[in-house]
Enzyme design. Structure first.
Site, PDB file in Angstrom:
ATOM      1  N   ASP A 436      88.599  29.528  74.112  1.00  0.00           N
ATOM      2  CA  ASP A 436      87.810  29.765  72.684  1.00  0.00           C
ATOM      3  C   ASP A 436      86.595  29.323  72.366  1.00  0.00           C
ATOM      4  O   ASP A 436      85.572  29.442  73.211  1.00  0.00           O
ATOM      5  CB  ASP A 436      89.066  28.196  72.389  1.00  0.00           C
ATOM      6  CG  ASP A 436      88.230  26.692  71.915  1.00  0.00           C
ATOM      7  OD1 ASP A 436      87.385  27.312  72.733  1.00  0.00           O
ATOM      8  OD2 ASP A 436      88.933  26.068  71.886  1.00  0.00           O
ATOM      9  N   ASP A 479      91.660  31.748  68.244  1.00  0.00           N
ATOM     10  CA  ASP A 479      90.753  31.829  68.958  1.00  0.00           C
ATOM     11  C   ASP A 479      90.692  31.462  70.334  1.00  0.00           C
ATOM     12  O   ASP A 479      90.125  31.569  70.883  1.00  0.00           O
ATOM     13  CB  ASP A 479      89.099  31.565  68.093  1.00  0.00           C
ATOM     14  CG  ASP A 479      89.398  29.752  68.399  1.00  0.00           C
ATOM     15  OD1 ASP A 479      90.426  29.515  68.041  1.00  0.00           O
ATOM     16  OD2 ASP A 479      88.570  29.234  68.690  1.00  0.00           O
TER      17      ASP A 479
END
Length: 568
Positions: A436, A479
């Site tokens: 991420d 994300d």
């Protein structure tokens, strides 16, 4: 005019009539009282003294064994006071030849001891009847030696007579009244054939000399079959229809062939769009028949079906589809499929165009019995479906991909990884990565969602660029991304590649600052054999990377499970 003159006048007329006229006494010898010239002629004698002596008694002119019967018949008719009657006997010609005679007699009650009558040669009549009888017998035998059946339809009383074979086949009596209407009411004629069936018989009733019809009829066992019938009408001397002679034949197999062929032709005519060609082969004979194509003919590749398909598979079909193509068009396999009742099939395959482009085609095939033989015919229609395939791929990609980044969506990524892990013939290892973007929430909050979306898109593009064809990349949500590296070397050998991916994901945006990521890695089958297990351990490694200061990667190690905690 006196009675004597009358008798002379009528006798003069009788002399020139073309039939034998006589006046006969009803005694034991059936004595002839008068006979005209033609009477003498019928028995081969002249009207002279010798002839007159011979013709004094009918006994002398009839075969002895026939005279007793003739005498008895005449007296039987007279005793019953029957005014007119016919008898037949064998006569003796002057030369001794025997021939058949017909005698039509008139008995008058006012002159009960005599008969007046007309006699004629029945030989020709009997020969005609015998010839007719033989002809009918020959026709009957000929029908027995074929699949045809002969019916007789009596027009005046609407009566149909069937041979026993036909009666048994349809579960009917041999004589049926009120035809065609009774047959239709019994629901023996299929709905689509009722009009034609009724018109066939009504044409006979109207006096149409000949006619034919093809109808679908229900048999005794409940099945339906197609039957072709033709009739010829027999009329009486007044021209009124009396009997229809009907020849009926079961044409179910042939008719079904014709219907199937017509349906195929209709299908072929409706499939013009993007059609490459239409081809026809005789599989039984392994021979080429016909084609209709806008492309070069398939027949140029070989003299037989087998030669042609072998050449096409070798030079015109993409290598990855060649085995499938050969199996699909294998002649023996197709013949076996036909015997099993499978007559309609499709195959999609990739072919090589003249320019070397790899395009998609769909071959639709139909197996049918040849119309007039038992040979199996193969019909092939080939369409170019390249555009269709591209459209399908676009739809598939839209369904499988994350709309913002173009990476696989979460569900598709999971399914594709599970498919790889289920393979039984793989003995190497794979790697699963979770990553991420560092401090992404802060980027979104301070720099805006538009910039955040740009960062996500750029990250996905970098991952795709760094991955191989068989690797997978998916956006799990927010994300977070996942990467599946297919068939990788050892951890030590893989680490430089991991480091390069991590480095590529660290980049500087002018005016915004630097963006980096954290990454956790786990291995199949060392760390687990199920997706859920690998995911859980990769997530623990990701936590360790964040705990170690972010912008780095960590391989899964056992102690991670003991120290894991959430990191914001």
């Amino acid at each position: 005019m006196c009675t004597e003159n009358h008798d002379k006048y009528f006798k003069k007329i009788f002399e020139f009539l073309p039939c034998g006229i006589f006046l006969m006494k009803l005694d034991d010898d059936l004595t002839l009282q008068y006979a005209n010239r033609y009477f003498y002629h019928l028995f081969g004698s002249g009207q002279d003294e010798e002839g007159e002596n011979r013709f004094r008694q009918l006994r002398l002119l009839v075969l002895p064994e026939d005279f007793v019967k003739l005498f008895g018949q005449i007296h039987d008719f007279v005793e019953r006071r029957q005014r007119s009657f016919d008898v037949m006997f064998r006569g003796l010609y002057g030369s001794g030849e025997i021939f058949w005679m017909t005698m039509r007699c008139l008995w008058l009650a006012e002159k009960p001891d005599s008969l007046i009558g007309v006699i004629s040669d029945a030989g020709e009549h009997r020969a005609t009847n015998e010839q007719l009888r033989v002809s009918l017998e020959e026709t009957r035998l000929a029908f027995q030696l074929t699949d045809k059946m002969m019916y007789t339809y009596y027009v005046e009383d609407r009566r149909l007579c069937l041979p026993q074979k036909a009666a048994d086949e349809f579960g009917l009596p041999t004589v049926i009244q009120d035809v065609p209407y009774s047959i239709v009411e019994e629901d023996l004629i299929a709905a689509e054939s009722r009009k034609a069936y009724i018109e066939f018989y009504e044409d006979m009733i109207k006096g149409k000399p000949n006619g034919q019809a093809t109808v679908r009829k229900r048999r005794k066992d409940g099945s339906f079959g197609w039957y072709s019938a033709k009739y010829s009408l027999i009329c009486n001397w007044e021209g009124k229809p009396q009997r229809g002679i009907i020849a009926c034949e079961d044409i179910s197999e042939q008719y079904e062939k014709e219907l199937a062929y017509q349906k195929w032709c209709q299908y072929f005519a409706s499939q013009k769009k993007n059609r490459i060609g239409c081809y026809e082969y005789n599989l039984t004979q392994n021979s080429f028949d016909e084609e209709s194509s806008s492309k070069p003919p398939l027949s140029r590749y070989g003299n037989s079906y087998t030669e042609t398909m072998t050449y096409i598979a070798e030079y015109l079909v993409a290598a990855e589809d060649r085995t499938m193509f050969n199996r699909f068009f294998d002649r023996e396999r197709l013949l076996q499929r036909y015997r099993e009742g499978q007559c309609h099939m499709r195959l999609e395959y990739r072919w090589i165009s003249d320019r070397g482009d790899k395009l998609w085609a769909r071959a639709t095939i139909q197996l049918l019995k040849e119309q007039f033989t038992s040979d199996v015919k193969l019909f092939i229609v080939i369409h170019d479906i390249t555009g269709e395939k591209k459209h399908e791929e676009e739809i598939r990609c839209r369904l499988e991909e994350d709309m913002l980044t173009g990476a696989l969506n979460r569900i598709t990524f999971h399914e594709k990884v599970r498919e790889v892990l289920r393979r039984d013939d793989f003995y190497g290892q794979h790697a699963l990565l979770i990553l991420d973007i560092d401090h992404f929430k802060g980027i979104n909050d301070s720099l805006g969602h538009q910039f955040g979306d740009q960062v996500l898109g750029d990250s996905a593009a970098i991952l795709k660029r760094e991955l191989r064809k068989d690797d997978l990349c998916g956006r799990i949500g927010g994300d977070e991304f996942m990467v599946f590296l297919n068939d990788v070397p050892s951890e030590k050998e893989l680490e430089p590649r991991i480091a390069q991916i991590c480095k590529s994901l660290t980049r500087c945006y002018e005016g915004y600052g630097t963006v980096s990521c954290s990454m956790g890695i786990t291995f199949y089958p060392k760390d687990g054999i199920w997706f859920e297990e690998l995911y859980q351990k990769a997530d623990l490694a990701l936590y360790e990377a964040k705990h170690s200061g972010r912008s780095c990667y960590k391989f899964y190690r056992m102690p991670f499970e003991q120290n894991s905690q959430n990191v914001c």
